[in-house]
Motif scaffolding. Structure first.
Motif, PDB file in Angstrom:
ATOM      1  N   ILE A   1      16.858 -30.871   7.030  1.00 21.75           N
ATOM      2  CA  ILE A   1      15.852 -31.637   6.287  1.00 21.75           C
ATOM      3  C   ILE A   1      16.516 -32.206   5.043  1.00 21.75           C
ATOM      4  CG2 ILE A   1      13.867 -30.377   7.177  1.00 21.75           C
ATOM      5  CD1 ILE A   1      14.853 -29.570   3.689  1.00 21.75           C
ATOM      6  N   THR A   2      15.988 -33.315   4.564  1.00 22.81           N
ATOM      7  CA  THR A   2      16.516 -33.932   3.345  1.00 22.81           C
ATOM      8  C   THR A   2      15.478 -33.988   2.232  1.00 22.81           C
ATOM      9  OG1 THR A   2      15.896 -36.139   4.151  1.00 22.81           O
ATOM     10  CG2 THR A   2      18.136 -35.379   4.637  1.00 22.81           C
ATOM     11  N   LYS A   3      14.210 -33.701   2.562  1.00 28.54           N
ATOM     12  CA  LYS A   3      13.143 -33.702   1.566  1.00 28.54           C
ATOM     13  C   LYS A   3      12.188 -32.549   1.852  1.00 28.54           C
ATOM     14  CE  LYS A   3      13.272 -38.699   0.697  1.00 28.54           C
ATOM     15  NZ  LYS A   3      12.523 -39.974   0.698  1.00 28.54           N
ATOM     16  N   TRP A   4      11.486 -32.124   0.803  1.00 27.85           N
ATOM     17  CA  TRP A   4      10.577 -30.986   0.963  1.00 27.85           C
ATOM     18  C   TRP A   4       9.412 -31.320   1.886  1.00 27.85           C
ATOM     19  CZ3 TRP A   4       5.514 -31.469  -0.732  1.00 27.85           C
ATOM     20  CH2 TRP A   4       5.240 -32.514  -1.625  1.00 27.85           C
ATOM     21  N   PHE A   5       9.107 -32.603   2.046  1.00 24.95           N
ATOM     22  CA  PHE A   5       8.133 -32.990   3.060  1.00 24.95           C
ATOM     23  C   PHE A   5       8.814 -33.966   4.001  1.00 24.95           C
ATOM     24  CE2 PHE A   5       7.812 -36.138  -0.283  1.00 24.95           C
ATOM     25  CZ  PHE A   5       7.613 -37.340   0.362  1.00 24.95           C
ATOM     26  N   PRO A   6       8.680 -33.806   5.317  1.00 22.96           N
ATOM     27  CA  PRO A   6       7.770 -32.877   6.006  1.00 22.96           C
ATOM     28  C   PRO A   6       8.401 -31.520   6.333  1.00 22.96           C
ATOM     29  CG  PRO A   6       8.756 -34.310   7.615  1.00 22.96           C
ATOM     30  CD  PRO A   6       9.364 -34.701   6.294  1.00 22.96           C
ATOM     31  N   ALA A   7       9.414 -31.109   5.552  1.00 22.19           N
ATOM     32  CA  ALA A   7      10.087 -29.843   5.859  1.00 22.19           C
ATOM     33  C   ALA A   7       9.112 -28.680   5.959  1.00 22.19           C
ATOM     34  CB  ALA A   7      11.145 -29.557   4.784  1.00 22.19           C
TER      35      ALA A   7
ATOM     36  N   LEU B   1      14.934 -31.993  -2.392  1.00 17.60           N
ATOM     37  CA  LEU B   1      14.693 -30.737  -1.681  1.00 17.60           C
ATOM     38  C   LEU B   1      13.711 -29.828  -2.399  1.00 17.60           C
ATOM     39  CD1 LEU B   1      18.384 -29.937  -0.667  1.00 17.60           C
ATOM     40  CD2 LEU B   1      16.553 -30.695   0.858  1.00 17.60           C
ATOM     41  N   HIS B   2      13.638 -29.936  -3.721  1.00 22.79           N
ATOM     42  CA  HIS B   2      12.811 -29.046  -4.541  1.00 22.79           C
ATOM     43  C   HIS B   2      13.167 -27.576  -4.253  1.00 22.79           C
ATOM     44  CE1 HIS B   2       9.513 -32.115  -5.819  1.00 22.79           C
ATOM     45  NE2 HIS B   2      10.693 -32.679  -5.706  1.00 22.79           N
ATOM     46  N   GLN B   3      12.159 -26.750  -3.956  1.00 17.28           N
ATOM     47  CA  GLN B   3      12.409 -25.324  -3.763  1.00 17.28           C
ATOM     48  C   GLN B   3      13.303 -25.054  -2.563  1.00 17.28           C
ATOM     49  OE1 GLN B   3      11.418 -23.112  -6.004  1.00 17.28           O
ATOM     50  NE2 GLN B   3      12.353 -21.388  -4.919  1.00 17.28           N
ATOM     51  N   TYR B   4      13.386 -25.997  -1.649  1.00 14.95           N
ATOM     52  CA  TYR B   4      14.202 -25.791  -0.456  1.00 14.95           C
ATOM     53  C   TYR B   4      15.681 -25.620  -0.796  1.00 14.95           C
ATOM     54  CZ  TYR B   4      10.763 -26.194   3.216  1.00 14.95           C
ATOM     55  OH  TYR B   4       9.718 -25.936   4.078  1.00 14.95           O
ATOM     56  N   TYR B   5      16.119 -26.115  -1.922  1.00 18.79           N
ATOM     57  CA  TYR B   5      17.507 -25.883  -2.304  1.00 18.79           C
ATOM     58  C   TYR B   5      17.793 -24.390  -2.444  1.00 18.79           C
ATOM     59  CZ  TYR B   5      21.474 -25.141  -5.320  1.00 18.79           C
ATOM     60  OH  TYR B   5      22.631 -24.656  -5.856  1.00 18.79           O
ATOM     61  N   TRP B   6      16.841 -23.662  -3.048  1.00 15.18           N
ATOM     62  CA  TRP B   6      17.044 -22.223  -3.245  1.00 15.18           C
ATOM     63  C   TRP B   6      16.729 -21.401  -1.999  1.00 15.18           C
ATOM     64  CZ3 TRP B   6      14.887 -24.683  -7.788  1.00 15.18           C
ATOM     65  CH2 TRP B   6      15.793 -24.743  -8.845  1.00 15.18           C
ATOM     66  N   TYR B   7      16.119 -22.030  -0.992  1.00 12.98           N
ATOM     67  CA  TYR B   7      15.886 -21.316   0.257  1.00 12.98           C
ATOM     68  C   TYR B   7      17.158 -21.212   1.100  1.00 12.98           C
ATOM     69  CZ  TYR B   7      10.827 -21.860  -0.539  1.00 12.98           C
ATOM     70  OH  TYR B   7       9.560 -21.811  -1.056  1.00 12.98           O
ATOM     71  N   ASN B   8      18.087 -22.149   0.946  1.00 13.45           N
ATOM     72  CA  ASN B   8      19.279 -22.192   1.801  1.00 13.45           C
ATOM     73  C   ASN B   8      20.058 -20.875   1.857  1.00 13.45           C
ATOM     74  OD1 ASN B   8      18.905 -24.733   2.794  1.00 13.45           O
ATOM     75  ND2 ASN B   8      20.501 -25.713   1.594  1.00 13.45           N
ATOM     76  N   PRO B   9      20.351 -20.234   0.709  1.00 13.38           N
ATOM     77  CA  PRO B   9      21.164 -19.002   0.768  1.00 13.38           C
ATOM     78  C   PRO B   9      20.530 -17.874   1.576  1.00 13.38           C
ATOM     79  CG  PRO B   9      21.141 -19.899  -1.450  1.00 13.38           C
ATOM     80  CD  PRO B   9      20.123 -20.674  -0.674  1.00 13.38           C
ATOM     81  N   SER B  10      19.184 -17.906   1.722  1.00 13.38           N
ATOM     82  CA  SER B  10      18.507 -16.837   2.464  1.00 13.38           C
ATOM     83  C   SER B  10      18.411 -17.134   3.954  1.00 13.38           C
ATOM     84  CB  SER B  10      17.101 -16.614   1.891  1.00 13.38           C
ATOM     85  OG  SER B  10      16.296 -17.770   2.079  1.00 13.38           O
TER      86      SER B  10
END
Length: 505
Positions: free
Chosen positions: A394-400, A424-433
């Motif tokens: 995904i490249t954006k928080w929506f429609p992610a 990405l917004h919060q999705y940037y910090w989701y990547n490591p998990s």
């Protein structure tokens, strides 16, 4: 009203913001890229620790919050004058689109915020009334500190409660400065929001960097469209009848001769007008969101109810009846349009852009999307060349977030963000998990045609060795195609640090 909201919540797919806040609940933190954490706690609770996966469960917190808010509105109206004023206020509150639908049915940070905002207003009014009667106020100040702090933990707009209270003290009742309760209250609020402050210090105040970019006045010219959208949004979101009644009440009460209510009216004005004026001023230069002013207009509802008390019964019934009928008409028309409109009213007819500009599509077709993608994934999975597919990039928080809620929970796939942190917004910090997207991996890129963006496609292509032409999957509404789901198969991921590099910059 709760029954109506349950029906709406059950038959309508989650919107862009709602599914995004649901992802907050997957990983509880003290703050998130866009907002404080309370909405995440609420969703985690109403979904029974995420064990219930349905639109109603996700939205239940909003419906409960709105119900509690309605009770507080009634009690506040009763405190101001009598049961009749409380009843008027509750009816007006229930026929406000912001109070009953935007924050009262759809799950947003505004949903729990309204409970604590209204509770804070009630407590401030009791403090003023108790001070005037010579009664102790320390416990009320402590409760206000708690309520205002929790309001800020829902949405930072809650700081306007303190702004309003301080303005009231400075310009209307400086005797309150000698009460120790006001300082204890401030300390309680500060203690409650301290985790939020610490998080932002550690993350370089990324939340406010983002929002300041949205509303910064530097290098911004006059933006008449944004101004018109703000005024129009305030008018519609709060119900046009309530909007005009509110401003009639404001003009009527500014120079009130009623000494019994003069302090209470000033407090309501100080807690509402600063936020409204701030947003109108910002909208002259930058885009704003009209629902940001919703809490302020909830204060004006009490002035509207007081104003109604001075009308005759026939006029009261006409105003409240028209308000409720207009509310029910718009809600019914909206539900019908979202679920039964034939095709799309977008002017875009190309396969890659079908439905662009049709806002109803954000709330339609996602369950069907999950089923279709699951079928394709099941067909692809046994194939040798697709064994490595476990990721939807995904490249954006929506429609992610929609993909996470409706597709990933069904297929077992997971999303992985590539690109800029402000996309990405919060999705940037989701990547490591999440499982890392390794060099050579294959993946999917899925986008509905109404959100298709050529720049995002070109960026994705640059990250993989090859990208197939999109598989076009039609979504039907009332027998006609309303949008297409575009599925790109990506082969051979080139690098695994694209999002990290852009985010660290």
């Amino acid at each position: 009203m709760a029954v109506i909201k349950v029906i709406i919540a059950s038959v309508t797919a989650l919107g862009n913001d709602e599914v995004y806040y649901w992802t907050y609940a997957l990983n509880l933190q003290w703050n998130y890229f866009d907002h404080p954490p309370f909405v995440a706690w609420l969703i985690r609770t109403t979904t029974a620790n995420l064990s219930i996966h349905s639109e109603l469960a996700v939205r239940l917190g909003a419906i409960i919050s709105s119900t509690i808010g309605t009770v507080i509105v009634f009690k506040t109206g009763k405190l101001l004058r009598n049961n009749r004023v409380g009843w008027f206020a509750a009816l007006l509150y229930s026929s406000s689109f912001y109070c009953s639908i935007i924050a009262g049915t759809f799950i947003l940070p505004d949903s729990p915020q309204m409970v604590f905002w209204l509770w804070s207003i009630f407590l401030l009014l009791k403090i003023i009334r108790s001070t005037g009667q010579g009664l102790p106020t320390l416990s009320l100040w402590c409760w206000f500190g708690l309520a205002a702090g929790l309001c800020m933990m829902c949405k930072i707009h809650g700081v306007y409660l303190w702004v309003g209270m301080i303005l009231f003290v400075l310009f209307s009742d400086r005797k309150l400065l000698v009460q120790k309760g006001i300082y204890i209250s401030a300390l309680i609020s500060l203690m409650i929001v301290s985790p939020l402050i610490i998080w932002n210090i550690r993350h370089h105040f990324i939340t406010y960097t983002y929002h300041s970019n949205r509303v910064s006045l530097f290098h911004a010219g006059i933006n008449p469209l944004a101004f018109a959208r703000e005024i129009g949004g305030q008018l519609f979101y709060n119900n046009p009848i309530i909007f005009f009644l509110a401003w009639v009440a404001v003009l009527s009460f500014i120079n009130t001769k009623n000494l019994f209510l003069k302090s209470e009216i000033k407090l309501l004005l100080f807690c509402s007008l600063p936020l409204i004026v701030t947003l109108i001023f910002l909208s002259i230069f930058r885009d704003t969101l009209p629902h940001w002013s919703g809490p302020a207009y909830s204060c004006l509802i009490f002035l509207s109810a007081l104003k109604l008390e001075s009308f005759n019964d026939k006029k009261i019934k006409t105003i409240i009846g028209a308000s409720i009928l207009f509310f029910l008409f718009v809600v019914s028309a909206g539900l019908f349009t979202i679920n039964f409109y034939k095709g799309t009213f977008s002017t875009q007819t190309g396969a890659l852009s079908l439905g662009a500009g049709d806002p109803t599509l954000d709330l339609y077709g996602w369950k069907e999307t999950g089923k279709i993608i699951d079928s394709i994934y099941r067909l692809d999975k046994p194939l040798e060349k697709n064994k490595k597919v476990h990721t939807i990039v995904i490249t954006k928080w929506f429609p992610a977030a929609h993909l996470d809620f409706y597709v990933c929970r069904k297929t077992g796939l997971h999303t992985y963000g590539l690109g800029e942190i402000f996309d990405l917004h919060q999705y940037y910090w989701y990547n490591p998990s999440k499982p890392k997207l390794a060099v050579g991996d294959n993946a999917y890129y899925i986008i509905p045609s109404n959100l298709y963006d050529e720049n995002s496609i070109n960026f994705i292509k640059s990250q993989f060795q090859s990208c197939s032409l999109p598989i076009i999957l039609p979504i039907f509404r009332n027998g006609a195609v309303c949008k297409n789901i575009l599925l790109f198969k990506l082969n051979g991921y080139k690098k695994n640090n694209a999002s990290v590099i852009t985010a660290n910059k």
